[in-house]
Design an enzyme around this catalytic site. Sequence first.
Site, PDB file in Angstrom:
ATOM      1  N   GLU A 274       0.828  -1.203   0.000  1.00 53.03           N
ATOM      2  CA  GLU A 274       0.000   0.000   0.000  1.00 53.03           C
ATOM      3  C   GLU A 274       0.866   1.258   0.000  1.00 53.03           C
ATOM      4  OE1 GLU A 274      -2.153  -3.116   2.599  1.00 53.03           O
ATOM      5  OE2 GLU A 274      -0.108  -2.592   2.004  1.00 53.03           O
TER       6      GLU A 274
ATOM      7  N   CYS B 264      -2.489  -4.119   6.993  1.00 50.93           N
ATOM      8  CA  CYS B 264      -2.129  -4.416   8.374  1.00 50.93           C
ATOM      9  C   CYS B 264      -2.522  -3.270   9.298  1.00 50.93           C
ATOM     10  CB  CYS B 264      -0.640  -4.726   8.490  1.00 50.93           C
ATOM     11  SG  CYS B 264       0.435  -3.344   8.060  1.00 50.93           S
TER      12      CYS B 264
ATOM     13  N   CYS C  87      -0.427  -0.160   7.645  1.00 50.34           N
ATOM     14  CA  CYS C  87      -0.793   0.295   6.305  1.00 50.34           C
ATOM     15  C   CYS C  87      -2.172   0.933   6.283  1.00 50.34           C
ATOM     16  CB  CYS C  87      -0.755  -0.879   5.333  1.00 50.34           C
ATOM     17  SG  CYS C  87       0.911  -1.492   5.037  1.00 50.34           S
TER      18      CYS C  87
ATOM     19  N   ALA D  17      15.539 -42.529  -9.466  1.00 42.70           N
ATOM     20  CA  ALA D  17      16.950 -42.797  -9.771  1.00 42.70           C
ATOM     21  C   ALA D  17      17.084 -44.241 -10.231  1.00 42.70           C
ATOM     22  CB  ALA D  17      17.826 -42.563  -8.539  1.00 42.70           C
TER      23      ALA D  17
ATOM     24  N   ARG E   6      11.876 -23.476  -5.774  1.00 43.73           N
ATOM     25  CA  ARG E   6      12.822 -23.239  -4.672  1.00 43.73           C
ATOM     26  C   ARG E   6      12.787 -21.765  -4.250  1.00 43.73           C
ATOM     27  NH1 ARG E   6      18.638 -26.133  -6.040  1.00 43.73           N
ATOM     28  NH2 ARG E   6      17.940 -28.324  -6.044  1.00 43.73           N
TER      29      ARG E   6
ATOM     30  N   LEU F 159      21.680 -27.056  -3.391  1.00 42.33           N
ATOM     31  CA  LEU F 159      20.332 -26.697  -2.947  1.00 42.33           C
ATOM     32  C   LEU F 159      20.097 -25.187  -2.901  1.00 42.33           C
ATOM     33  CD1 LEU F 159      19.098 -29.202  -0.233  1.00 42.33           C
ATOM     34  CD2 LEU F 159      18.650 -29.154  -2.688  1.00 42.33           C
TER      35      LEU F 159
ATOM     36  N   ARG G 134      19.669 -21.041  -8.597  1.00 45.80           N
ATOM     37  CA  ARG G 134      20.646 -20.504  -9.546  1.00 45.80           C
ATOM     38  C   ARG G 134      20.162 -20.534 -10.994  1.00 45.80           C
ATOM     39  NH1 ARG G 134      22.135 -25.337  -7.547  1.00 45.80           N
ATOM     40  NH2 ARG G 134      22.540 -27.038  -9.026  1.00 45.80           N
TER      41      ARG G 134
END
Length: 370
Positions: free
Chosen positions: A57, A83, A92, A170, A192, A212, A215
């Site tokens: 806002e 909020c 806000c 796998a 991710r 992990l 990228r």
Amino acid sequence: MHFSDPDTNAMREALTLAEQAIGLTEPNPRVGCVITATDGRTLGRGHTQQAGGAHAEVMALRDAEARGESVRGAIAYVTLEPCSHHGRTPPCCDALIAAGLGRVVMAIQDPNPLVAGQGAQRLRAAGITVDEGLCAEEAREINIGFFSRMQRARPWVRMKAAVSLDGRTALNNGNSQWITGPAARADGHAFRRRATAVLTGVGTVLDDNPRLDVRLVETAKQPMRVIVDSRLDTPPEARILDQPGAVLIYAAQPVEARRDALTKRGAEIHLAAGPTGKVDLPAMLADLARRGVNELHVEAGHKLNGSFVREGLVDEFLIYMAPKLLGIGRELAAFGPLEELQDSLQLRFVSVTPIGDDLRLIARPVGMVA
């Protein structure tokens, strides 16, 4: 309540802005705001910034001011209730009141007990018309982890796996790179980026030595990395410890020498022993929620995946399926065996989407309310 087409269009634009805050605002919710004149002309736009920064806002009000526009009597479309409490930033709803808005359309009420209707109440008390419920389902989905943390005191747990058409993650020798194509892998990194934390087990650390991190897509910040490691077997030289950002290891046995070696590498060790001598997963989730984790992205092996499934802790399965058969190999989740078909975990498909040459399947347990 009936909303007009201009109302819907403005709220959808606000939802698009909220999506731009993914990977930026944690632990705060992702919120978008569009301010329009009563004739529908856009006056200002904004989305929530990083924690401690301006909320949606305020960003929209600043945008309107920079354009030289007056917002007195205007309409603010916000994807989450403004909020009403002092956190790192002022309320806000006070900013909207001070600016002289005439109407606020909010998609959904804020589940935070510090707000939970109080923002709308303060706006109405100031003479501002407040309407609620426009695009509520879409707004909740954008902040599904925030709702989970506020209402269940645990993160939204999303389990990701890449599988063959016959359900193998796998080969029998553990080789899994790569079952799916580059488009699916990049899409997985986008999920991710959504997460406050990415979790794996020590078995995956030992077998695959993963990073992990995010990228393959751009991100403003890296998620926390979490390792479930009952005996602190994570090697201090593991690549997961080399990446920027926090690393949290949940253990069940305080092996002092191993703990010291890992803490010297920057990892934080938290003991959460269960009755079986392994990490207590529900206790871990509760602790992650206390740390502000909204969405927990699980990329683990079949044993830890099986534990999550067996204990009923998975809220969403994110499966990338490749059009290939691997034959004998490793499964997605090791649990059971079941004696009756009705004992199976019943899921419903939320979406089925082609991603490159693969399919992205999103499924949730039947009966789960998102």
